[in-house]
Design a protein around this motif. Structure first.
Motif, PDB file in Angstrom:
ATOM      1  N   ARG A 228       0.570  -1.504   0.182  1.00 16.58           N
ATOM      2  CA  ARG A 228       0.111  -0.068   0.080  1.00 16.58           C
ATOM      3  C   ARG A 228       1.023   1.514  -0.392  1.00 16.58           C
ATOM      4  N   LEU A 229       1.770   1.465   1.020  1.00 13.61           N
ATOM      5  CA  LEU A 229       3.169   2.189   1.118  1.00 13.61           C
ATOM      6  C   LEU A 229       3.622   2.635  -0.228  1.00 13.61           C
ATOM      7  N   LYS A 230       3.974   1.479  -1.282  1.00 16.56           N
ATOM      8  CA  LYS A 230       4.621   1.845  -2.348  1.00 16.56           C
ATOM      9  C   LYS A 230       3.686   2.350  -3.204  1.00 16.56           C
ATOM     10  N   THR A 231       2.298   2.623  -3.651  1.00 14.21           N
ATOM     11  CA  THR A 231       1.588   3.893  -3.840  1.00 14.21           C
ATOM     12  C   THR A 231       1.396   5.510  -3.675  1.00 14.21           C
ATOM     13  N   PHE A 232       2.148   5.427  -2.066  1.00 13.12           N
ATOM     14  CA  PHE A 232       2.124   6.799  -1.350  1.00 13.12           C
ATOM     15  C   PHE A 232       3.337   7.688  -2.159  1.00 13.12           C
ATOM     16  N   GLY A 233       3.402   8.940  -1.883  1.00 16.06           N
ATOM     17  CA  GLY A 233       3.907   9.563  -2.630  1.00 16.06           C
ATOM     18  C   GLY A 233       4.622  10.436  -1.329  1.00 16.06           C
ATOM     19  N   TRP A 234       6.091  10.506  -1.951  1.00 12.69           N
ATOM     20  CA  TRP A 234       7.030  10.737  -0.995  1.00 12.69           C
ATOM     21  C   TRP A 234       6.563  12.078  -0.673  1.00 12.69           C
ATOM     22  N   SER A 235       6.756  13.123   0.363  1.00 17.62           N
ATOM     23  CA  SER A 235       6.461  14.501   1.048  1.00 17.62           C
ATOM     24  C   SER A 235       8.372  14.585   1.945  1.00 17.62           C
ATOM     25  N   ALA A 236       7.732  16.084   1.915  1.00 16.87           N
ATOM     26  CA  ALA A 236       9.168  16.418   2.923  1.00 16.87           C
ATOM     27  C   ALA A 236       8.745  18.528   2.538  1.00 16.87           C
ATOM     28  N   LYS A 237       9.369  19.143   3.721  1.00 16.59           N
ATOM     29  CA  LYS A 237       8.588  20.259   4.156  1.00 16.59           C
ATOM     30  C   LYS A 237      10.395  21.110   3.968  1.00 16.59           C
ATOM     31  N   VAL A 238       9.923  22.600   3.313  1.00 14.17           N
ATOM     32  CA  VAL A 238      10.290  23.705   2.825  1.00 14.17           C
ATOM     33  C   VAL A 238      10.472  23.956   4.590  1.00 14.17           C
ATOM     34  N   ALA A 239      12.460  24.226   5.035  1.00 14.43           N
ATOM     35  CA  ALA A 239      12.825  24.244   6.362  1.00 14.43           C
ATOM     36  C   ALA A 239      13.057  25.856   6.398  1.00 14.43           C
ATOM     37  N   GLY A 240      13.367  26.761   5.656  1.00  9.22           N
ATOM     38  CA  GLY A 240      13.551  27.633   5.569  1.00  9.22           C
ATOM     39  C   GLY A 240      14.901  28.332   4.404  1.00  9.22           C
ATOM     40  N   VAL A 241      14.518  29.008   4.254  1.00  9.64           N
ATOM     41  CA  VAL A 241      16.074  29.788   3.473  1.00  9.64           C
ATOM     42  C   VAL A 241      17.136  30.876   4.015  1.00  9.64           C
ATOM     43  N   ASP A 242      17.934  30.512   3.832  1.00 10.82           N
ATOM     44  CA  ASP A 242      19.278  30.455   3.867  1.00 10.82           C
ATOM     45  C   ASP A 242      20.312  31.125   3.238  1.00 10.82           C
ATOM     46  N   LYS A 243      20.729  32.322   2.699  1.00 14.60           N
ATOM     47  CA  LYS A 243      21.729  32.695   1.784  1.00 14.60           C
ATOM     48  C   LYS A 243      21.308  32.344   0.075  1.00 14.60           C
ATOM     49  N   GLY A 244      20.336  32.366  -0.142  1.00 13.72           N
ATOM     50  CA  GLY A 244      18.865  32.397  -1.453  1.00 13.72           C
ATOM     51  C   GLY A 244      19.355  30.707  -0.982  1.00 13.72           C
ATOM     52  N   LEU A 245      19.453  29.230  -0.528  1.00 12.66           N
ATOM     53  CA  LEU A 245      19.126  27.717  -0.501  1.00 12.66           C
ATOM     54  C   LEU A 245      17.621  27.977  -0.148  1.00 12.66           C
ATOM     55  N   VAL A 246      17.395  26.949  -0.638  1.00 14.77           N
ATOM     56  CA  VAL A 246      16.326  26.629   0.018  1.00 14.77           C
ATOM     57  C   VAL A 246      16.916  25.436   1.055  1.00 14.77           C
ATOM     58  N   ILE A 247      16.852  25.349   2.486  1.00 14.72           N
ATOM     59  CA  ILE A 247      16.695  24.102   3.148  1.00 14.72           C
ATOM     60  C   ILE A 247      15.545  22.899   2.988  1.00 14.72           C
ATOM     61  N   ILE A 248      15.547  22.365   3.345  1.00 15.69           N
ATOM     62  CA  ILE A 248      14.031  21.270   3.381  1.00 15.69           C
ATOM     63  C   ILE A 248      14.856  19.865   4.397  1.00 15.69           C
ATOM     64  N   ASN A 249      13.449  19.301   5.023  1.00 22.76           N
ATOM     65  CA  ASN A 249      13.867  18.153   6.211  1.00 22.76           C
ATOM     66  C   ASN A 249      14.306  17.463   5.619  1.00 22.76           C
ATOM     67  N   ALA A 250      14.898  16.845   4.479  1.00 22.94           N
ATOM     68  CA  ALA A 250      15.670  15.571   4.281  1.00 22.94           C
ATOM     69  C   ALA A 250      16.729  15.530   4.103  1.00 22.94           C
ATOM     70  N   GLY A 251      17.089  14.726   3.500  1.00 27.22           N
ATOM     71  CA  GLY A 251      18.674  14.775   3.331  1.00 27.22           C
ATOM     72  C   GLY A 251      19.217  13.174   2.792  1.00 27.22           C
ATOM     73  N   ALA A 252      20.191  12.728   2.880  1.00 28.57           N
ATOM     74  CA  ALA A 252      21.338  12.085   2.912  1.00 28.57           C
ATOM     75  C   ALA A 252      20.757  10.540   3.508  1.00 28.57           C
ATOM     76  N   LYS A 253      19.929  10.756   4.542  1.00 26.35           N
ATOM     77  CA  LYS A 253      19.005  10.141   5.555  1.00 26.35           C
ATOM     78  C   LYS A 253      18.340   9.330   5.322  1.00 26.35           C
ATOM     79  N   SER A 254      17.191  10.575   4.378  1.00 22.00           N
ATOM     80  CA  SER A 254      16.398  10.184   3.596  1.00 22.00           C
ATOM     81  C   SER A 254      16.562   9.147   2.818  1.00 22.00           C
ATOM     82  N   GLY A 255      17.377   9.121   1.483  1.00 23.67           N
ATOM     83  CA  GLY A 255      17.759   8.524   0.541  1.00 23.67           C
ATOM     84  C   GLY A 255      17.540   9.735  -0.650  1.00 23.67           C
ATOM     85  N   LEU A 256      17.705  11.299  -0.594  1.00 20.56           N
ATOM     86  CA  LEU A 256      18.136  12.064  -1.555  1.00 20.56           C
ATOM     87  C   LEU A 256      19.646  11.864  -2.152  1.00 20.56           C
TER      88      LEU A 256
END
Length: 310
Positions: free
Chosen positions: A216-244
């Motif tokens: 069932r989870l294979k059909t559920f879309g992955w998502s994350a959130k924007v945590a903030g913007v720092d020096k022109g870069l958008v910081i999101i709450n997912a990284g290498a640990k999450s598989g990006l």
């Protein structure tokens, strides 16, 4: 006279044979249609970040022990599947205590979603042991007796979307375990209640639940959130640990808005429109990414990030 001795010897030999066969209990760990623990699944894209609430024990057996055991088994199976990033239950408990959520008992879907948003997870999984029972069967013969115990457990789960507070899906697993013993002419072992069959039945139920849940989870879309913007870069709450991976393109959407149903008062969530596109350029912190903007602007905390179409 010799015939009587011969007959007695044969009878004694038969009894000893029965005693030897009955001296050890026969144990079947699971039901005939055995469920194996799920292997690592082939997962496309980042891992889904989830949290697991303590399972509610709705049975009269064990004074709540089955709920704790089911929570531990389920969390272990999620990690073993390789498809999920599981937030520690201690962190969830801290959030629930700080926000005074679930004080009246089981978590409501809205409370689960609120806790999920604070933890930064896509889904909060709420489970329970819905049923548990043990059936004992005994059979007596001239020189032997058998006794069999069959344990049955039913485990349920519902997955609450932390963005919309809706139940994304629900699943149920039913498991079974059997233990038996034989006793001949007063020898052998009696089958008193065997607590290990409770654990085996529970494990079987969780394994069957996982088989359904992963699909069932294979059909559920992955998502994350924007945590903030720092020096022109958008910081999101997912990284290498999450598989990006570096270079992953992501679509950014406005956070969903909601209106209340005029009859029930329940929130109706409206998905946010797409506002731009970003690309992962580096990893920061324990599990976060810094991204450059490819399209759009004015990205804000709580904006929803999803995998971008090619």
């Amino acid at each position: 006279m010799r015939g009587c001795v011969r007959t007695s010897l044969m009878a004694a030999l038969a009894v000893l044979t029965l005693v030897g066969c009955a001296s050890k209990p026969t144990v079947e760990d699971r039901s005939p249609a055995q469920a194996a623990p799920p292997a690592a699944v082939e997962w496309k894209g980042p891992k889904l970040k989830v949290a697991v609430a303590d399972f509610e024990d709705k049975t009269a057996f064990g004074r709540g022990r089955l709920g704790a055991g089911a929570s531990d088994l389920f969390t272990t199976r999620l990690v073993q599947s390789g498809a999920f990033l599981v937030v520690e239950r201690a962190k969830l408990k801290t959030v629930l205590d700080e926000q005074a959520l679930g004080q009246s008992g089981a978590l409501s879907d809205e409370e689960a979603a609120q806790a999920g948003r604070l933890l930064g997870v896509s889904l909060l999984l709420i489970g329970g042991v819905a049923d548990f029972g043990v059936k004992t069967e005994s059979s007596s013969y001239v020189v032997a007796a058998t006794r069999k115990q069959t344990a049955r457990a039913v485990v349920t789960i519902r997955a609450v979307d932390s963005t919309t507070a809706e139940v994304a899906f629900a699943a149920t697993g039913e498991g079974q375990a059997v233990t038996a013993s034989e006793k001949a002419m007063g020898f052998g072992q009696d089958a008193g209640f065997d607590e290990t069959i409770a654990g085996r039945a529970l494990s079987d139920a969780v394994d069957r639940l996982m088989q359904d849940l992963v699909e069932r989870l294979k059909t559920f879309g992955w998502s994350a959130k924007v945590a903030g913007v720092d020096k022109g870069l958008v910081i999101i709450n997912a990284g290498a640990k999450s598989g990006l991976v570096i270079g992953t393109a992501l679509a950014v959407h406005h956070a969903p808005r909601h209106i209340n149903d005029p009859e029930t008062g329940d929130p109706i969530y409206i998905p946010g429109e797409k506002k731009g596109k970003i690309e992962v350029v580096s990893f920061v912190g324990e599990d976060a990414s810094a991204c450059k903007a490819l399209e759009g602007e004015d990205f804000k905390p709580a904006d929803v990030v999803r995998l971008s179409d090619p």
